[in-house]
Scaffold this active site. Structure first.
Site, PDB file in Angstrom:
ATOM      1  N   ARG A 103      92.140   4.079 -35.048  1.00  0.00           N
ATOM      2  CA  ARG A 103      93.507   4.728 -34.941  1.00  0.00           C
ATOM      3  C   ARG A 103      94.247   4.056 -33.948  1.00  0.00           C
ATOM      4  NH1 ARG A 103      95.149  10.485 -35.115  1.00  0.00           N
ATOM      5  NH2 ARG A 103      96.213  11.036 -33.317  1.00  0.00           N
ATOM      6  N   HIS A 130      99.371   7.169 -42.614  1.00  0.00           N
ATOM      7  CA  HIS A 130      98.272   8.255 -42.215  1.00  0.00           C
ATOM      8  C   HIS A 130      97.681   8.642 -43.200  1.00  0.00           C
ATOM      9  CE1 HIS A 130      96.121  10.758 -39.662  1.00  0.00           C
ATOM     10  NE2 HIS A 130      97.167  11.575 -39.023  1.00  0.00           N
ATOM     11  N   GLN A 133      95.211  12.060 -43.301  1.00  0.00           N
ATOM     12  CA  GLN A 133      95.908  13.336 -43.331  1.00  0.00           C
ATOM     13  C   GLN A 133      96.788  13.766 -44.586  1.00  0.00           C
ATOM     14  OE1 GLN A 133      96.496  15.766 -40.646  1.00  0.00           O
ATOM     15  NE2 GLN A 133      97.153  16.554 -42.434  1.00  0.00           N
ATOM     16  N   ASP A 222     106.850  17.006 -39.439  1.00  0.00           N
ATOM     17  CA  ASP A 222     105.944  16.253 -38.518  1.00  0.00           C
ATOM     18  C   ASP A 222     106.760  16.500 -37.257  1.00  0.00           C
ATOM     19  OD1 ASP A 222     104.149  14.875 -37.249  1.00  0.00           O
ATOM     20  OD2 ASP A 222     104.590  13.069 -38.250  1.00  0.00           O
ATOM     21  N   CYS A 262     100.966  18.421 -40.036  1.00  0.00           N
ATOM     22  CA  CYS A 262      99.679  17.677 -39.797  1.00  0.00           C
ATOM     23  C   CYS A 262      99.258  17.973 -38.126  1.00  0.00           C
ATOM     24  CB  CYS A 262     100.071  16.113 -39.832  1.00  0.00           C
ATOM     25  SG  CYS A 262     101.402  15.530 -38.775  1.00  0.00           S
ATOM     26  N   ARG A 290      90.868  18.166 -43.331  1.00  0.00           N
ATOM     27  CA  ARG A 290      90.608  16.765 -42.944  1.00  0.00           C
ATOM     28  C   ARG A 290      89.151  16.484 -42.814  1.00  0.00           C
ATOM     29  NH1 ARG A 290      94.299  14.135 -39.523  1.00  0.00           N
ATOM     30  NH2 ARG A 290      92.688  12.553 -39.266  1.00  0.00           N
TER      31      ARG A 290
END
Length: 309
Positions: A103, A130, A133, A222, A262, A290
């Site tokens: 990440r 991502h 996600q 987001d 998310c 997830r």
């Protein structure tokens, strides 16, 4: 041949469906206390240059539930911070571990790591993509509607990593996608080029949030200020002020419209509390998923059927 999960653009529709089907099975196994220690004796190292709640906890928990062992390295706990190259880090970790989750900020770091590591590499998030996600998002939407093809997906806000990955993932699954973002905050050109070539689903980019949301089956959003963008916070809040998921926007969507976020959510910015709480069950189902999606990815890359060539 080694397989990785680096970005949604790398996955075919059949890859996505394979992951989602396996994630459904992982969720069933956990809910019914069925043994699924498919990765006994496997070790996964997790390199996190960006802070995390959901990505770290879901990966570490998932690795454990699959019978494996997870090793967490923050940005300050590896020799990368002292200048060791990603190439040398990759070749070292490949001698110890069975997979890497990373990440970080720069997508190229993930690509370089995968090029030099002889073990699977999974993108836990970059500024460009991502994938884990968005796979969880698709799983959640499919659970709700029992299908994906033909649904209308809407994204409101910054054309960031989430927006990039949602456009690709939704279009590859046959969903129609409409994005509303202000000038200067558009999705990546590589993603827009991909969308322009899709023939069996529609894509549009607009400055008008209500136009994007009209008759939507699912609304995504987001945060306005992502990690690493804190120095742009005031500018971003001004630019994105009209791109909020609120009651007026939801009023033009399909009556059964879902909302997905998310997380973390900054209530009062990209989404108002009333809409968030009304859709909280869907949002936190997405959060749980997830775990199941990442277990599916780990299994498929490390021990199960690989993605197609």
């Amino acid at each position: 041949m080694k397989k990785d999960l680096l970005k949604m653009l790398d996955l075919s529709r059949s890859d996505i469906e394979k992951i989602l089907d396996m994630a459904d099975q992982m969720k069933f196994n956990q809910r019914h206390n069925l043994p699924h220690r498919y990765l006994d004796g496997k070790t996964v190292v997790m390199i996190f240059k960006k802070n995390s709640t959901r990505t770290r906890v879901s990966f570490e928990t998932g690795i454990y539930q699959l019978g494996g062992h997870g090793i967490y390295l923050s940005g300050k706990e590896s020799q990368i911070v002292r200048g060791e190259s990603m190439e040398d880090t990759a070749r070292t970790l490949a001698r110890y571990c069975d997979a890497v989750v990373i990440r970080t900020y720069d997508q190229q770091e993930v690509e370089t790591l995968a090029s030099f590591a002889k073990i699977p590499v999974i993108n836990g998030m970059t500024d460009f993509s991502h994938p884990c996600q968005v796979l969880a998002d698709l799983m959640t939407v499919r659970e709700h509607y029992a299908l994906l093809e033909g649904l209308n997906a809407c994204y409101i806000g910054d054309g960031d990593n989430m927006c990039n990955s949602l456009i690709v993932g939704c279009l590859k699954c046959g969903m129609n996608v409409r994005v509303a973002c202000p000038e200067g905050y558009e999705p990546a050109q590589e993603v827009l080029d991909f969308a322009a070539g899709v023939k069996d689903a529609s894509f549009s980019l607009t400055r008008n949030p209500l136009e994007a949301a009209r008759d939507a089956d699912v609304v995504f959003t987001d945060v306005w200020v992502s990690q690493g963008k804190e120095d742009e916070a005031e500018q971003r809040r001004l630019a994105l002020a009209g791109y909020q998921v609120n009651e007026a926007l939801m009023a033009v969507t399909h009556p059964d419209c879902m909302v997905q976020h998310c997380l973390p959510a900054h209530r009062g910015e990209e989404i108002v509390s009333e809409v968030f709480e009304h859709h909280a069950d869907q949002i936190f189902e997405e959060t749980e998923n997830r775990l199941h999606v990442q277990k599916a990815v780990l299994f498929l890359l490390m021990g199960g059927d690989p993605f197609e060539d």
